[in-house]
Design a protein around this motif. Structure first.
Motif, short mmCIF file in Angstrom:
data_model
loop_
_atom_site.label_atom_id
_atom_site.label_comp_id
_atom_site.label_asym_id
_atom_site.label_seq_id
_atom_site.Cartn_x
_atom_site.Cartn_y
_atom_site.Cartn_z
N TYR A 1 10.84 -6.90 1.01
CA TYR A 1 9.59 -6.46 0.42
C TYR A 1 9.10 -7.61 -0.44
CZ TYR A 1 11.03 -1.93 2.05
OH TYR A 1 11.43 -0.90 2.85
N MET A 2 7.81 -8.01 -0.24
CA MET A 2 7.30 -9.20 -0.90
C MET A 2 6.08 -8.89 -1.75
SD MET A 2 7.52 -11.36 2.58
CE MET A 2 7.68 -9.90 3.58
N LEU A 3 5.96 -9.66 -2.81
CA LEU A 3 4.76 -9.66 -3.64
C LEU A 3 4.10 -11.01 -3.43
CD1 LEU A 3 2.99 -8.29 -5.81
CD2 LEU A 3 4.44 -9.39 -7.53
N THR A 4 2.80 -11.01 -3.18
CA THR A 4 2.09 -12.25 -2.86
C THR A 4 1.00 -12.54 -3.88
OG1 THR A 4 0.61 -11.03 -1.41
CG2 THR A 4 2.54 -12.05 -0.39
N LYS A 5 0.50 -13.77 -3.84
CA LYS A 5 -0.56 -14.18 -4.76
C LYS A 5 -1.25 -15.40 -4.17
CE LYS A 5 -1.22 -16.08 -9.42
NZ LYS A 5 -1.84 -17.30 -8.99
N GLY A 6 -2.56 -15.45 -4.27
CA GLY A 6 -3.31 -16.64 -3.90
C GLY A 6 -3.16 -17.69 -4.99
N ASP A 7 -2.95 -18.95 -4.62
CA ASP A 7 -2.76 -20.01 -5.60
C ASP A 7 -3.91 -20.12 -6.59
OD1 ASP A 7 -0.44 -20.53 -4.23
OD2 ASP A 7 -1.08 -22.48 -3.44
N ASN A 8 -5.12 -19.80 -6.13
CA ASN A 8 -6.31 -19.93 -6.97
C ASN A 8 -6.69 -18.61 -7.65
OD1 ASN A 8 -8.39 -21.52 -8.02
ND2 ASN A 8 -9.79 -21.00 -6.37
N ASN A 9 -5.89 -17.57 -7.48
CA ASN A 9 -6.17 -16.26 -8.08
C ASN A 9 -5.42 -16.11 -9.40
OD1 ASN A 9 -7.69 -15.72 -5.83
ND2 ASN A 9 -6.23 -14.30 -4.92
N PRO A 10 -6.01 -15.40 -10.36
CA PRO A 10 -5.34 -15.26 -11.67
C PRO A 10 -4.16 -14.27 -11.65
CG PRO A 10 -7.46 -14.13 -11.67
CD PRO A 10 -7.36 -14.85 -10.37
N THR A 11 -4.18 -13.30 -10.73
CA THR A 11 -3.11 -12.29 -10.72
C THR A 11 -2.56 -12.11 -9.31
OG1 THR A 11 -4.67 -10.48 -10.32
CG2 THR A 11 -4.17 -11.00 -12.62
N ASN A 12 -1.46 -11.33 -9.22
CA ASN A 12 -0.86 -11.07 -7.91
C ASN A 12 -1.79 -10.20 -7.07
OD1 ASN A 12 -0.33 -8.27 -8.47
ND2 ASN A 12 1.43 -8.91 -9.68
N ASP A 13 -1.36 -9.92 -5.84
CA ASP A 13 -2.22 -9.26 -4.86
C ASP A 13 -2.17 -7.74 -4.85
OD1 ASP A 13 -3.08 -11.71 -3.96
OD2 ASP A 13 -1.73 -11.77 -2.24
N ARG A 14 -1.52 -7.12 -5.80
CA ARG A 14 -1.40 -5.65 -5.76
C ARG A 14 -2.75 -4.96 -5.71
NH1 ARG A 14 3.93 -5.51 -9.19
NH2 ARG A 14 5.38 -5.43 -7.44
N ALA A 15 -3.78 -5.57 -6.28
CA ALA A 15 -5.12 -4.97 -6.22
C ALA A 15 -5.69 -5.02 -4.79
CB ALA A 15 -6.05 -5.69 -7.18
N LEU A 16 -5.19 -5.95 -3.97
CA LEU A 16 -5.65 -6.06 -2.58
C LEU A 16 -4.92 -5.10 -1.65
CD1 LEU A 16 -5.77 -9.95 -2.20
CD2 LEU A 16 -7.68 -8.41 -2.64
N TYR A 17 -3.71 -4.69 -2.04
CA TYR A 17 -2.92 -3.78 -1.21
C TYR A 17 -3.57 -2.41 -1.21
CZ TYR A 17 0.76 -7.33 -2.07
OH TYR A 17 1.49 -8.48 -2.18
N ASN A 18 -3.11 -1.55 -0.31
CA ASN A 18 -3.60 -0.18 -0.28
C ASN A 18 -3.19 0.55 -1.55
OD1 ASN A 18 -4.92 -0.18 2.24
ND2 ASN A 18 -2.96 0.00 3.31
N PRO A 19 -3.93 1.59 -1.96
CA PRO A 19 -3.58 2.34 -3.16
C PRO A 19 -2.13 2.85 -3.10
CG PRO A 19 -5.73 3.02 -2.38
CD PRO A 19 -5.16 2.10 -1.34
N GLY A 20 -1.38 2.58 -4.15
CA GLY A 20 0.01 3.01 -4.23
C GLY A 20 0.99 2.03 -3.59
N GLN A 21 0.48 1.05 -2.87
CA GLN A 21 1.36 0.06 -2.23
C GLN A 21 1.69 -1.03 -3.25
OE1 GLN A 21 -0.29 -1.72 1.30
NE2 GLN A 21 1.51 -2.98 1.67
N MET A 22 2.97 -1.28 -3.45
CA MET A 22 3.39 -2.28 -4.43
C MET A 22 3.89 -3.57 -3.79
SD MET A 22 2.76 -0.72 -7.21
CE MET A 22 3.62 -1.57 -8.49
N TRP A 23 4.26 -3.51 -2.51
CA TRP A 23 4.88 -4.64 -1.82
C TRP A 23 4.34 -4.77 -0.40
CZ3 TRP A 23 7.81 -7.18 -5.25
CH2 TRP A 23 8.34 -6.46 -6.33
N ILE A 24 4.45 -5.97 0.12
CA ILE A 24 4.17 -6.22 1.53
C ILE A 24 5.51 -6.11 2.26
CG2 ILE A 24 3.54 -8.01 3.21
CD1 ILE A 24 1.17 -6.88 1.75
#
Length: 176
Positions: free
Chosen positions: A106-129
């Motif tokens: 289970y992975m947590l991702t982030k864009g290098d140019n983004n200020p925070t991790n990608d949890r806001a991009l995931y589906n609601p309630g999804q914490m990991w890829i």
């Protein structure tokens, strides 16, 4: 007008040959794509970066080459992943990894140019890829080559024009 005259001078056999040449070009492109998919073990062996979220590593329009190796993803790898029910894959760096006891990742991702991790991009309630969501790991890139794809997506009428020009080129090119 001259183009129509030369088209009307072609026999049925010549027209059929030109149509077959066009079909050959299209089928060759599809076979190359499927061959790359098999070799790289990825459903999408080539993707285009659509945003600035990975700058300075990758810019908008860069063409990325992917593989889906059998080895596990590691922290720092740049992966392309799909989120369920969202059509466009995302290219971001792996920030954290949690391994389950059954061996899945289970992975947590982030864009290098983004200020925070990608949890806001995931589906609601999804914490990991999940490992199954990963389309591939980036193995190489060509800068700005994918801008053609972005232009064709931003201006759909260009697709029609480009396909029309290609079809006319195939139709009117004669093999001597």
């Amino acid at each position: 007008m001259d183009a129509l005259k030369s088209l009307s001078r072609l026999s049925v056999r010549q027209l059929a040959q030109q149509a077959l040449n066009f079909c050959l070009i299209v089928s060759s492109a599809l076979m190359i794509w499927k061959g790359l998919s098999v070799v790289t073990n990825s459903e999408s062996p080539i993707v285009v970066v659509l945003s600035e979220s990975m700058e300075p590593a990758f810019a908008r329009g860069d063409l990325l080459f992917l593989t889906l190796p059998s080895t596990p993803v590691t922290i720092g790898d740049i992966c392309v992943f799909k989120i369920q029910d969202k059509p466009i894959p995302i290219v971001h760096r792996v920030l954290e990894i949690h391994a389950a006891q059954n061996g899945s990742q289970y992975m947590l991702t982030k864009g290098d140019n983004n200020p925070t991790n990608d949890r806001a991009l995931y589906n609601p309630g999804q914490m990991w890829i999940r490992q199954e969501d990963v389309v591939g790991k980036v193995q190489g890139f060509l800068p700005h080559v994918g801008m053609v794809t972005i232009l064709l997506n931003d201006h759909p009428q260009l697709k029609v024009v480009l396909l029309g020009v290609l079809a006319l080129f195939v139709l009117f090119s004669r093999e001597e």
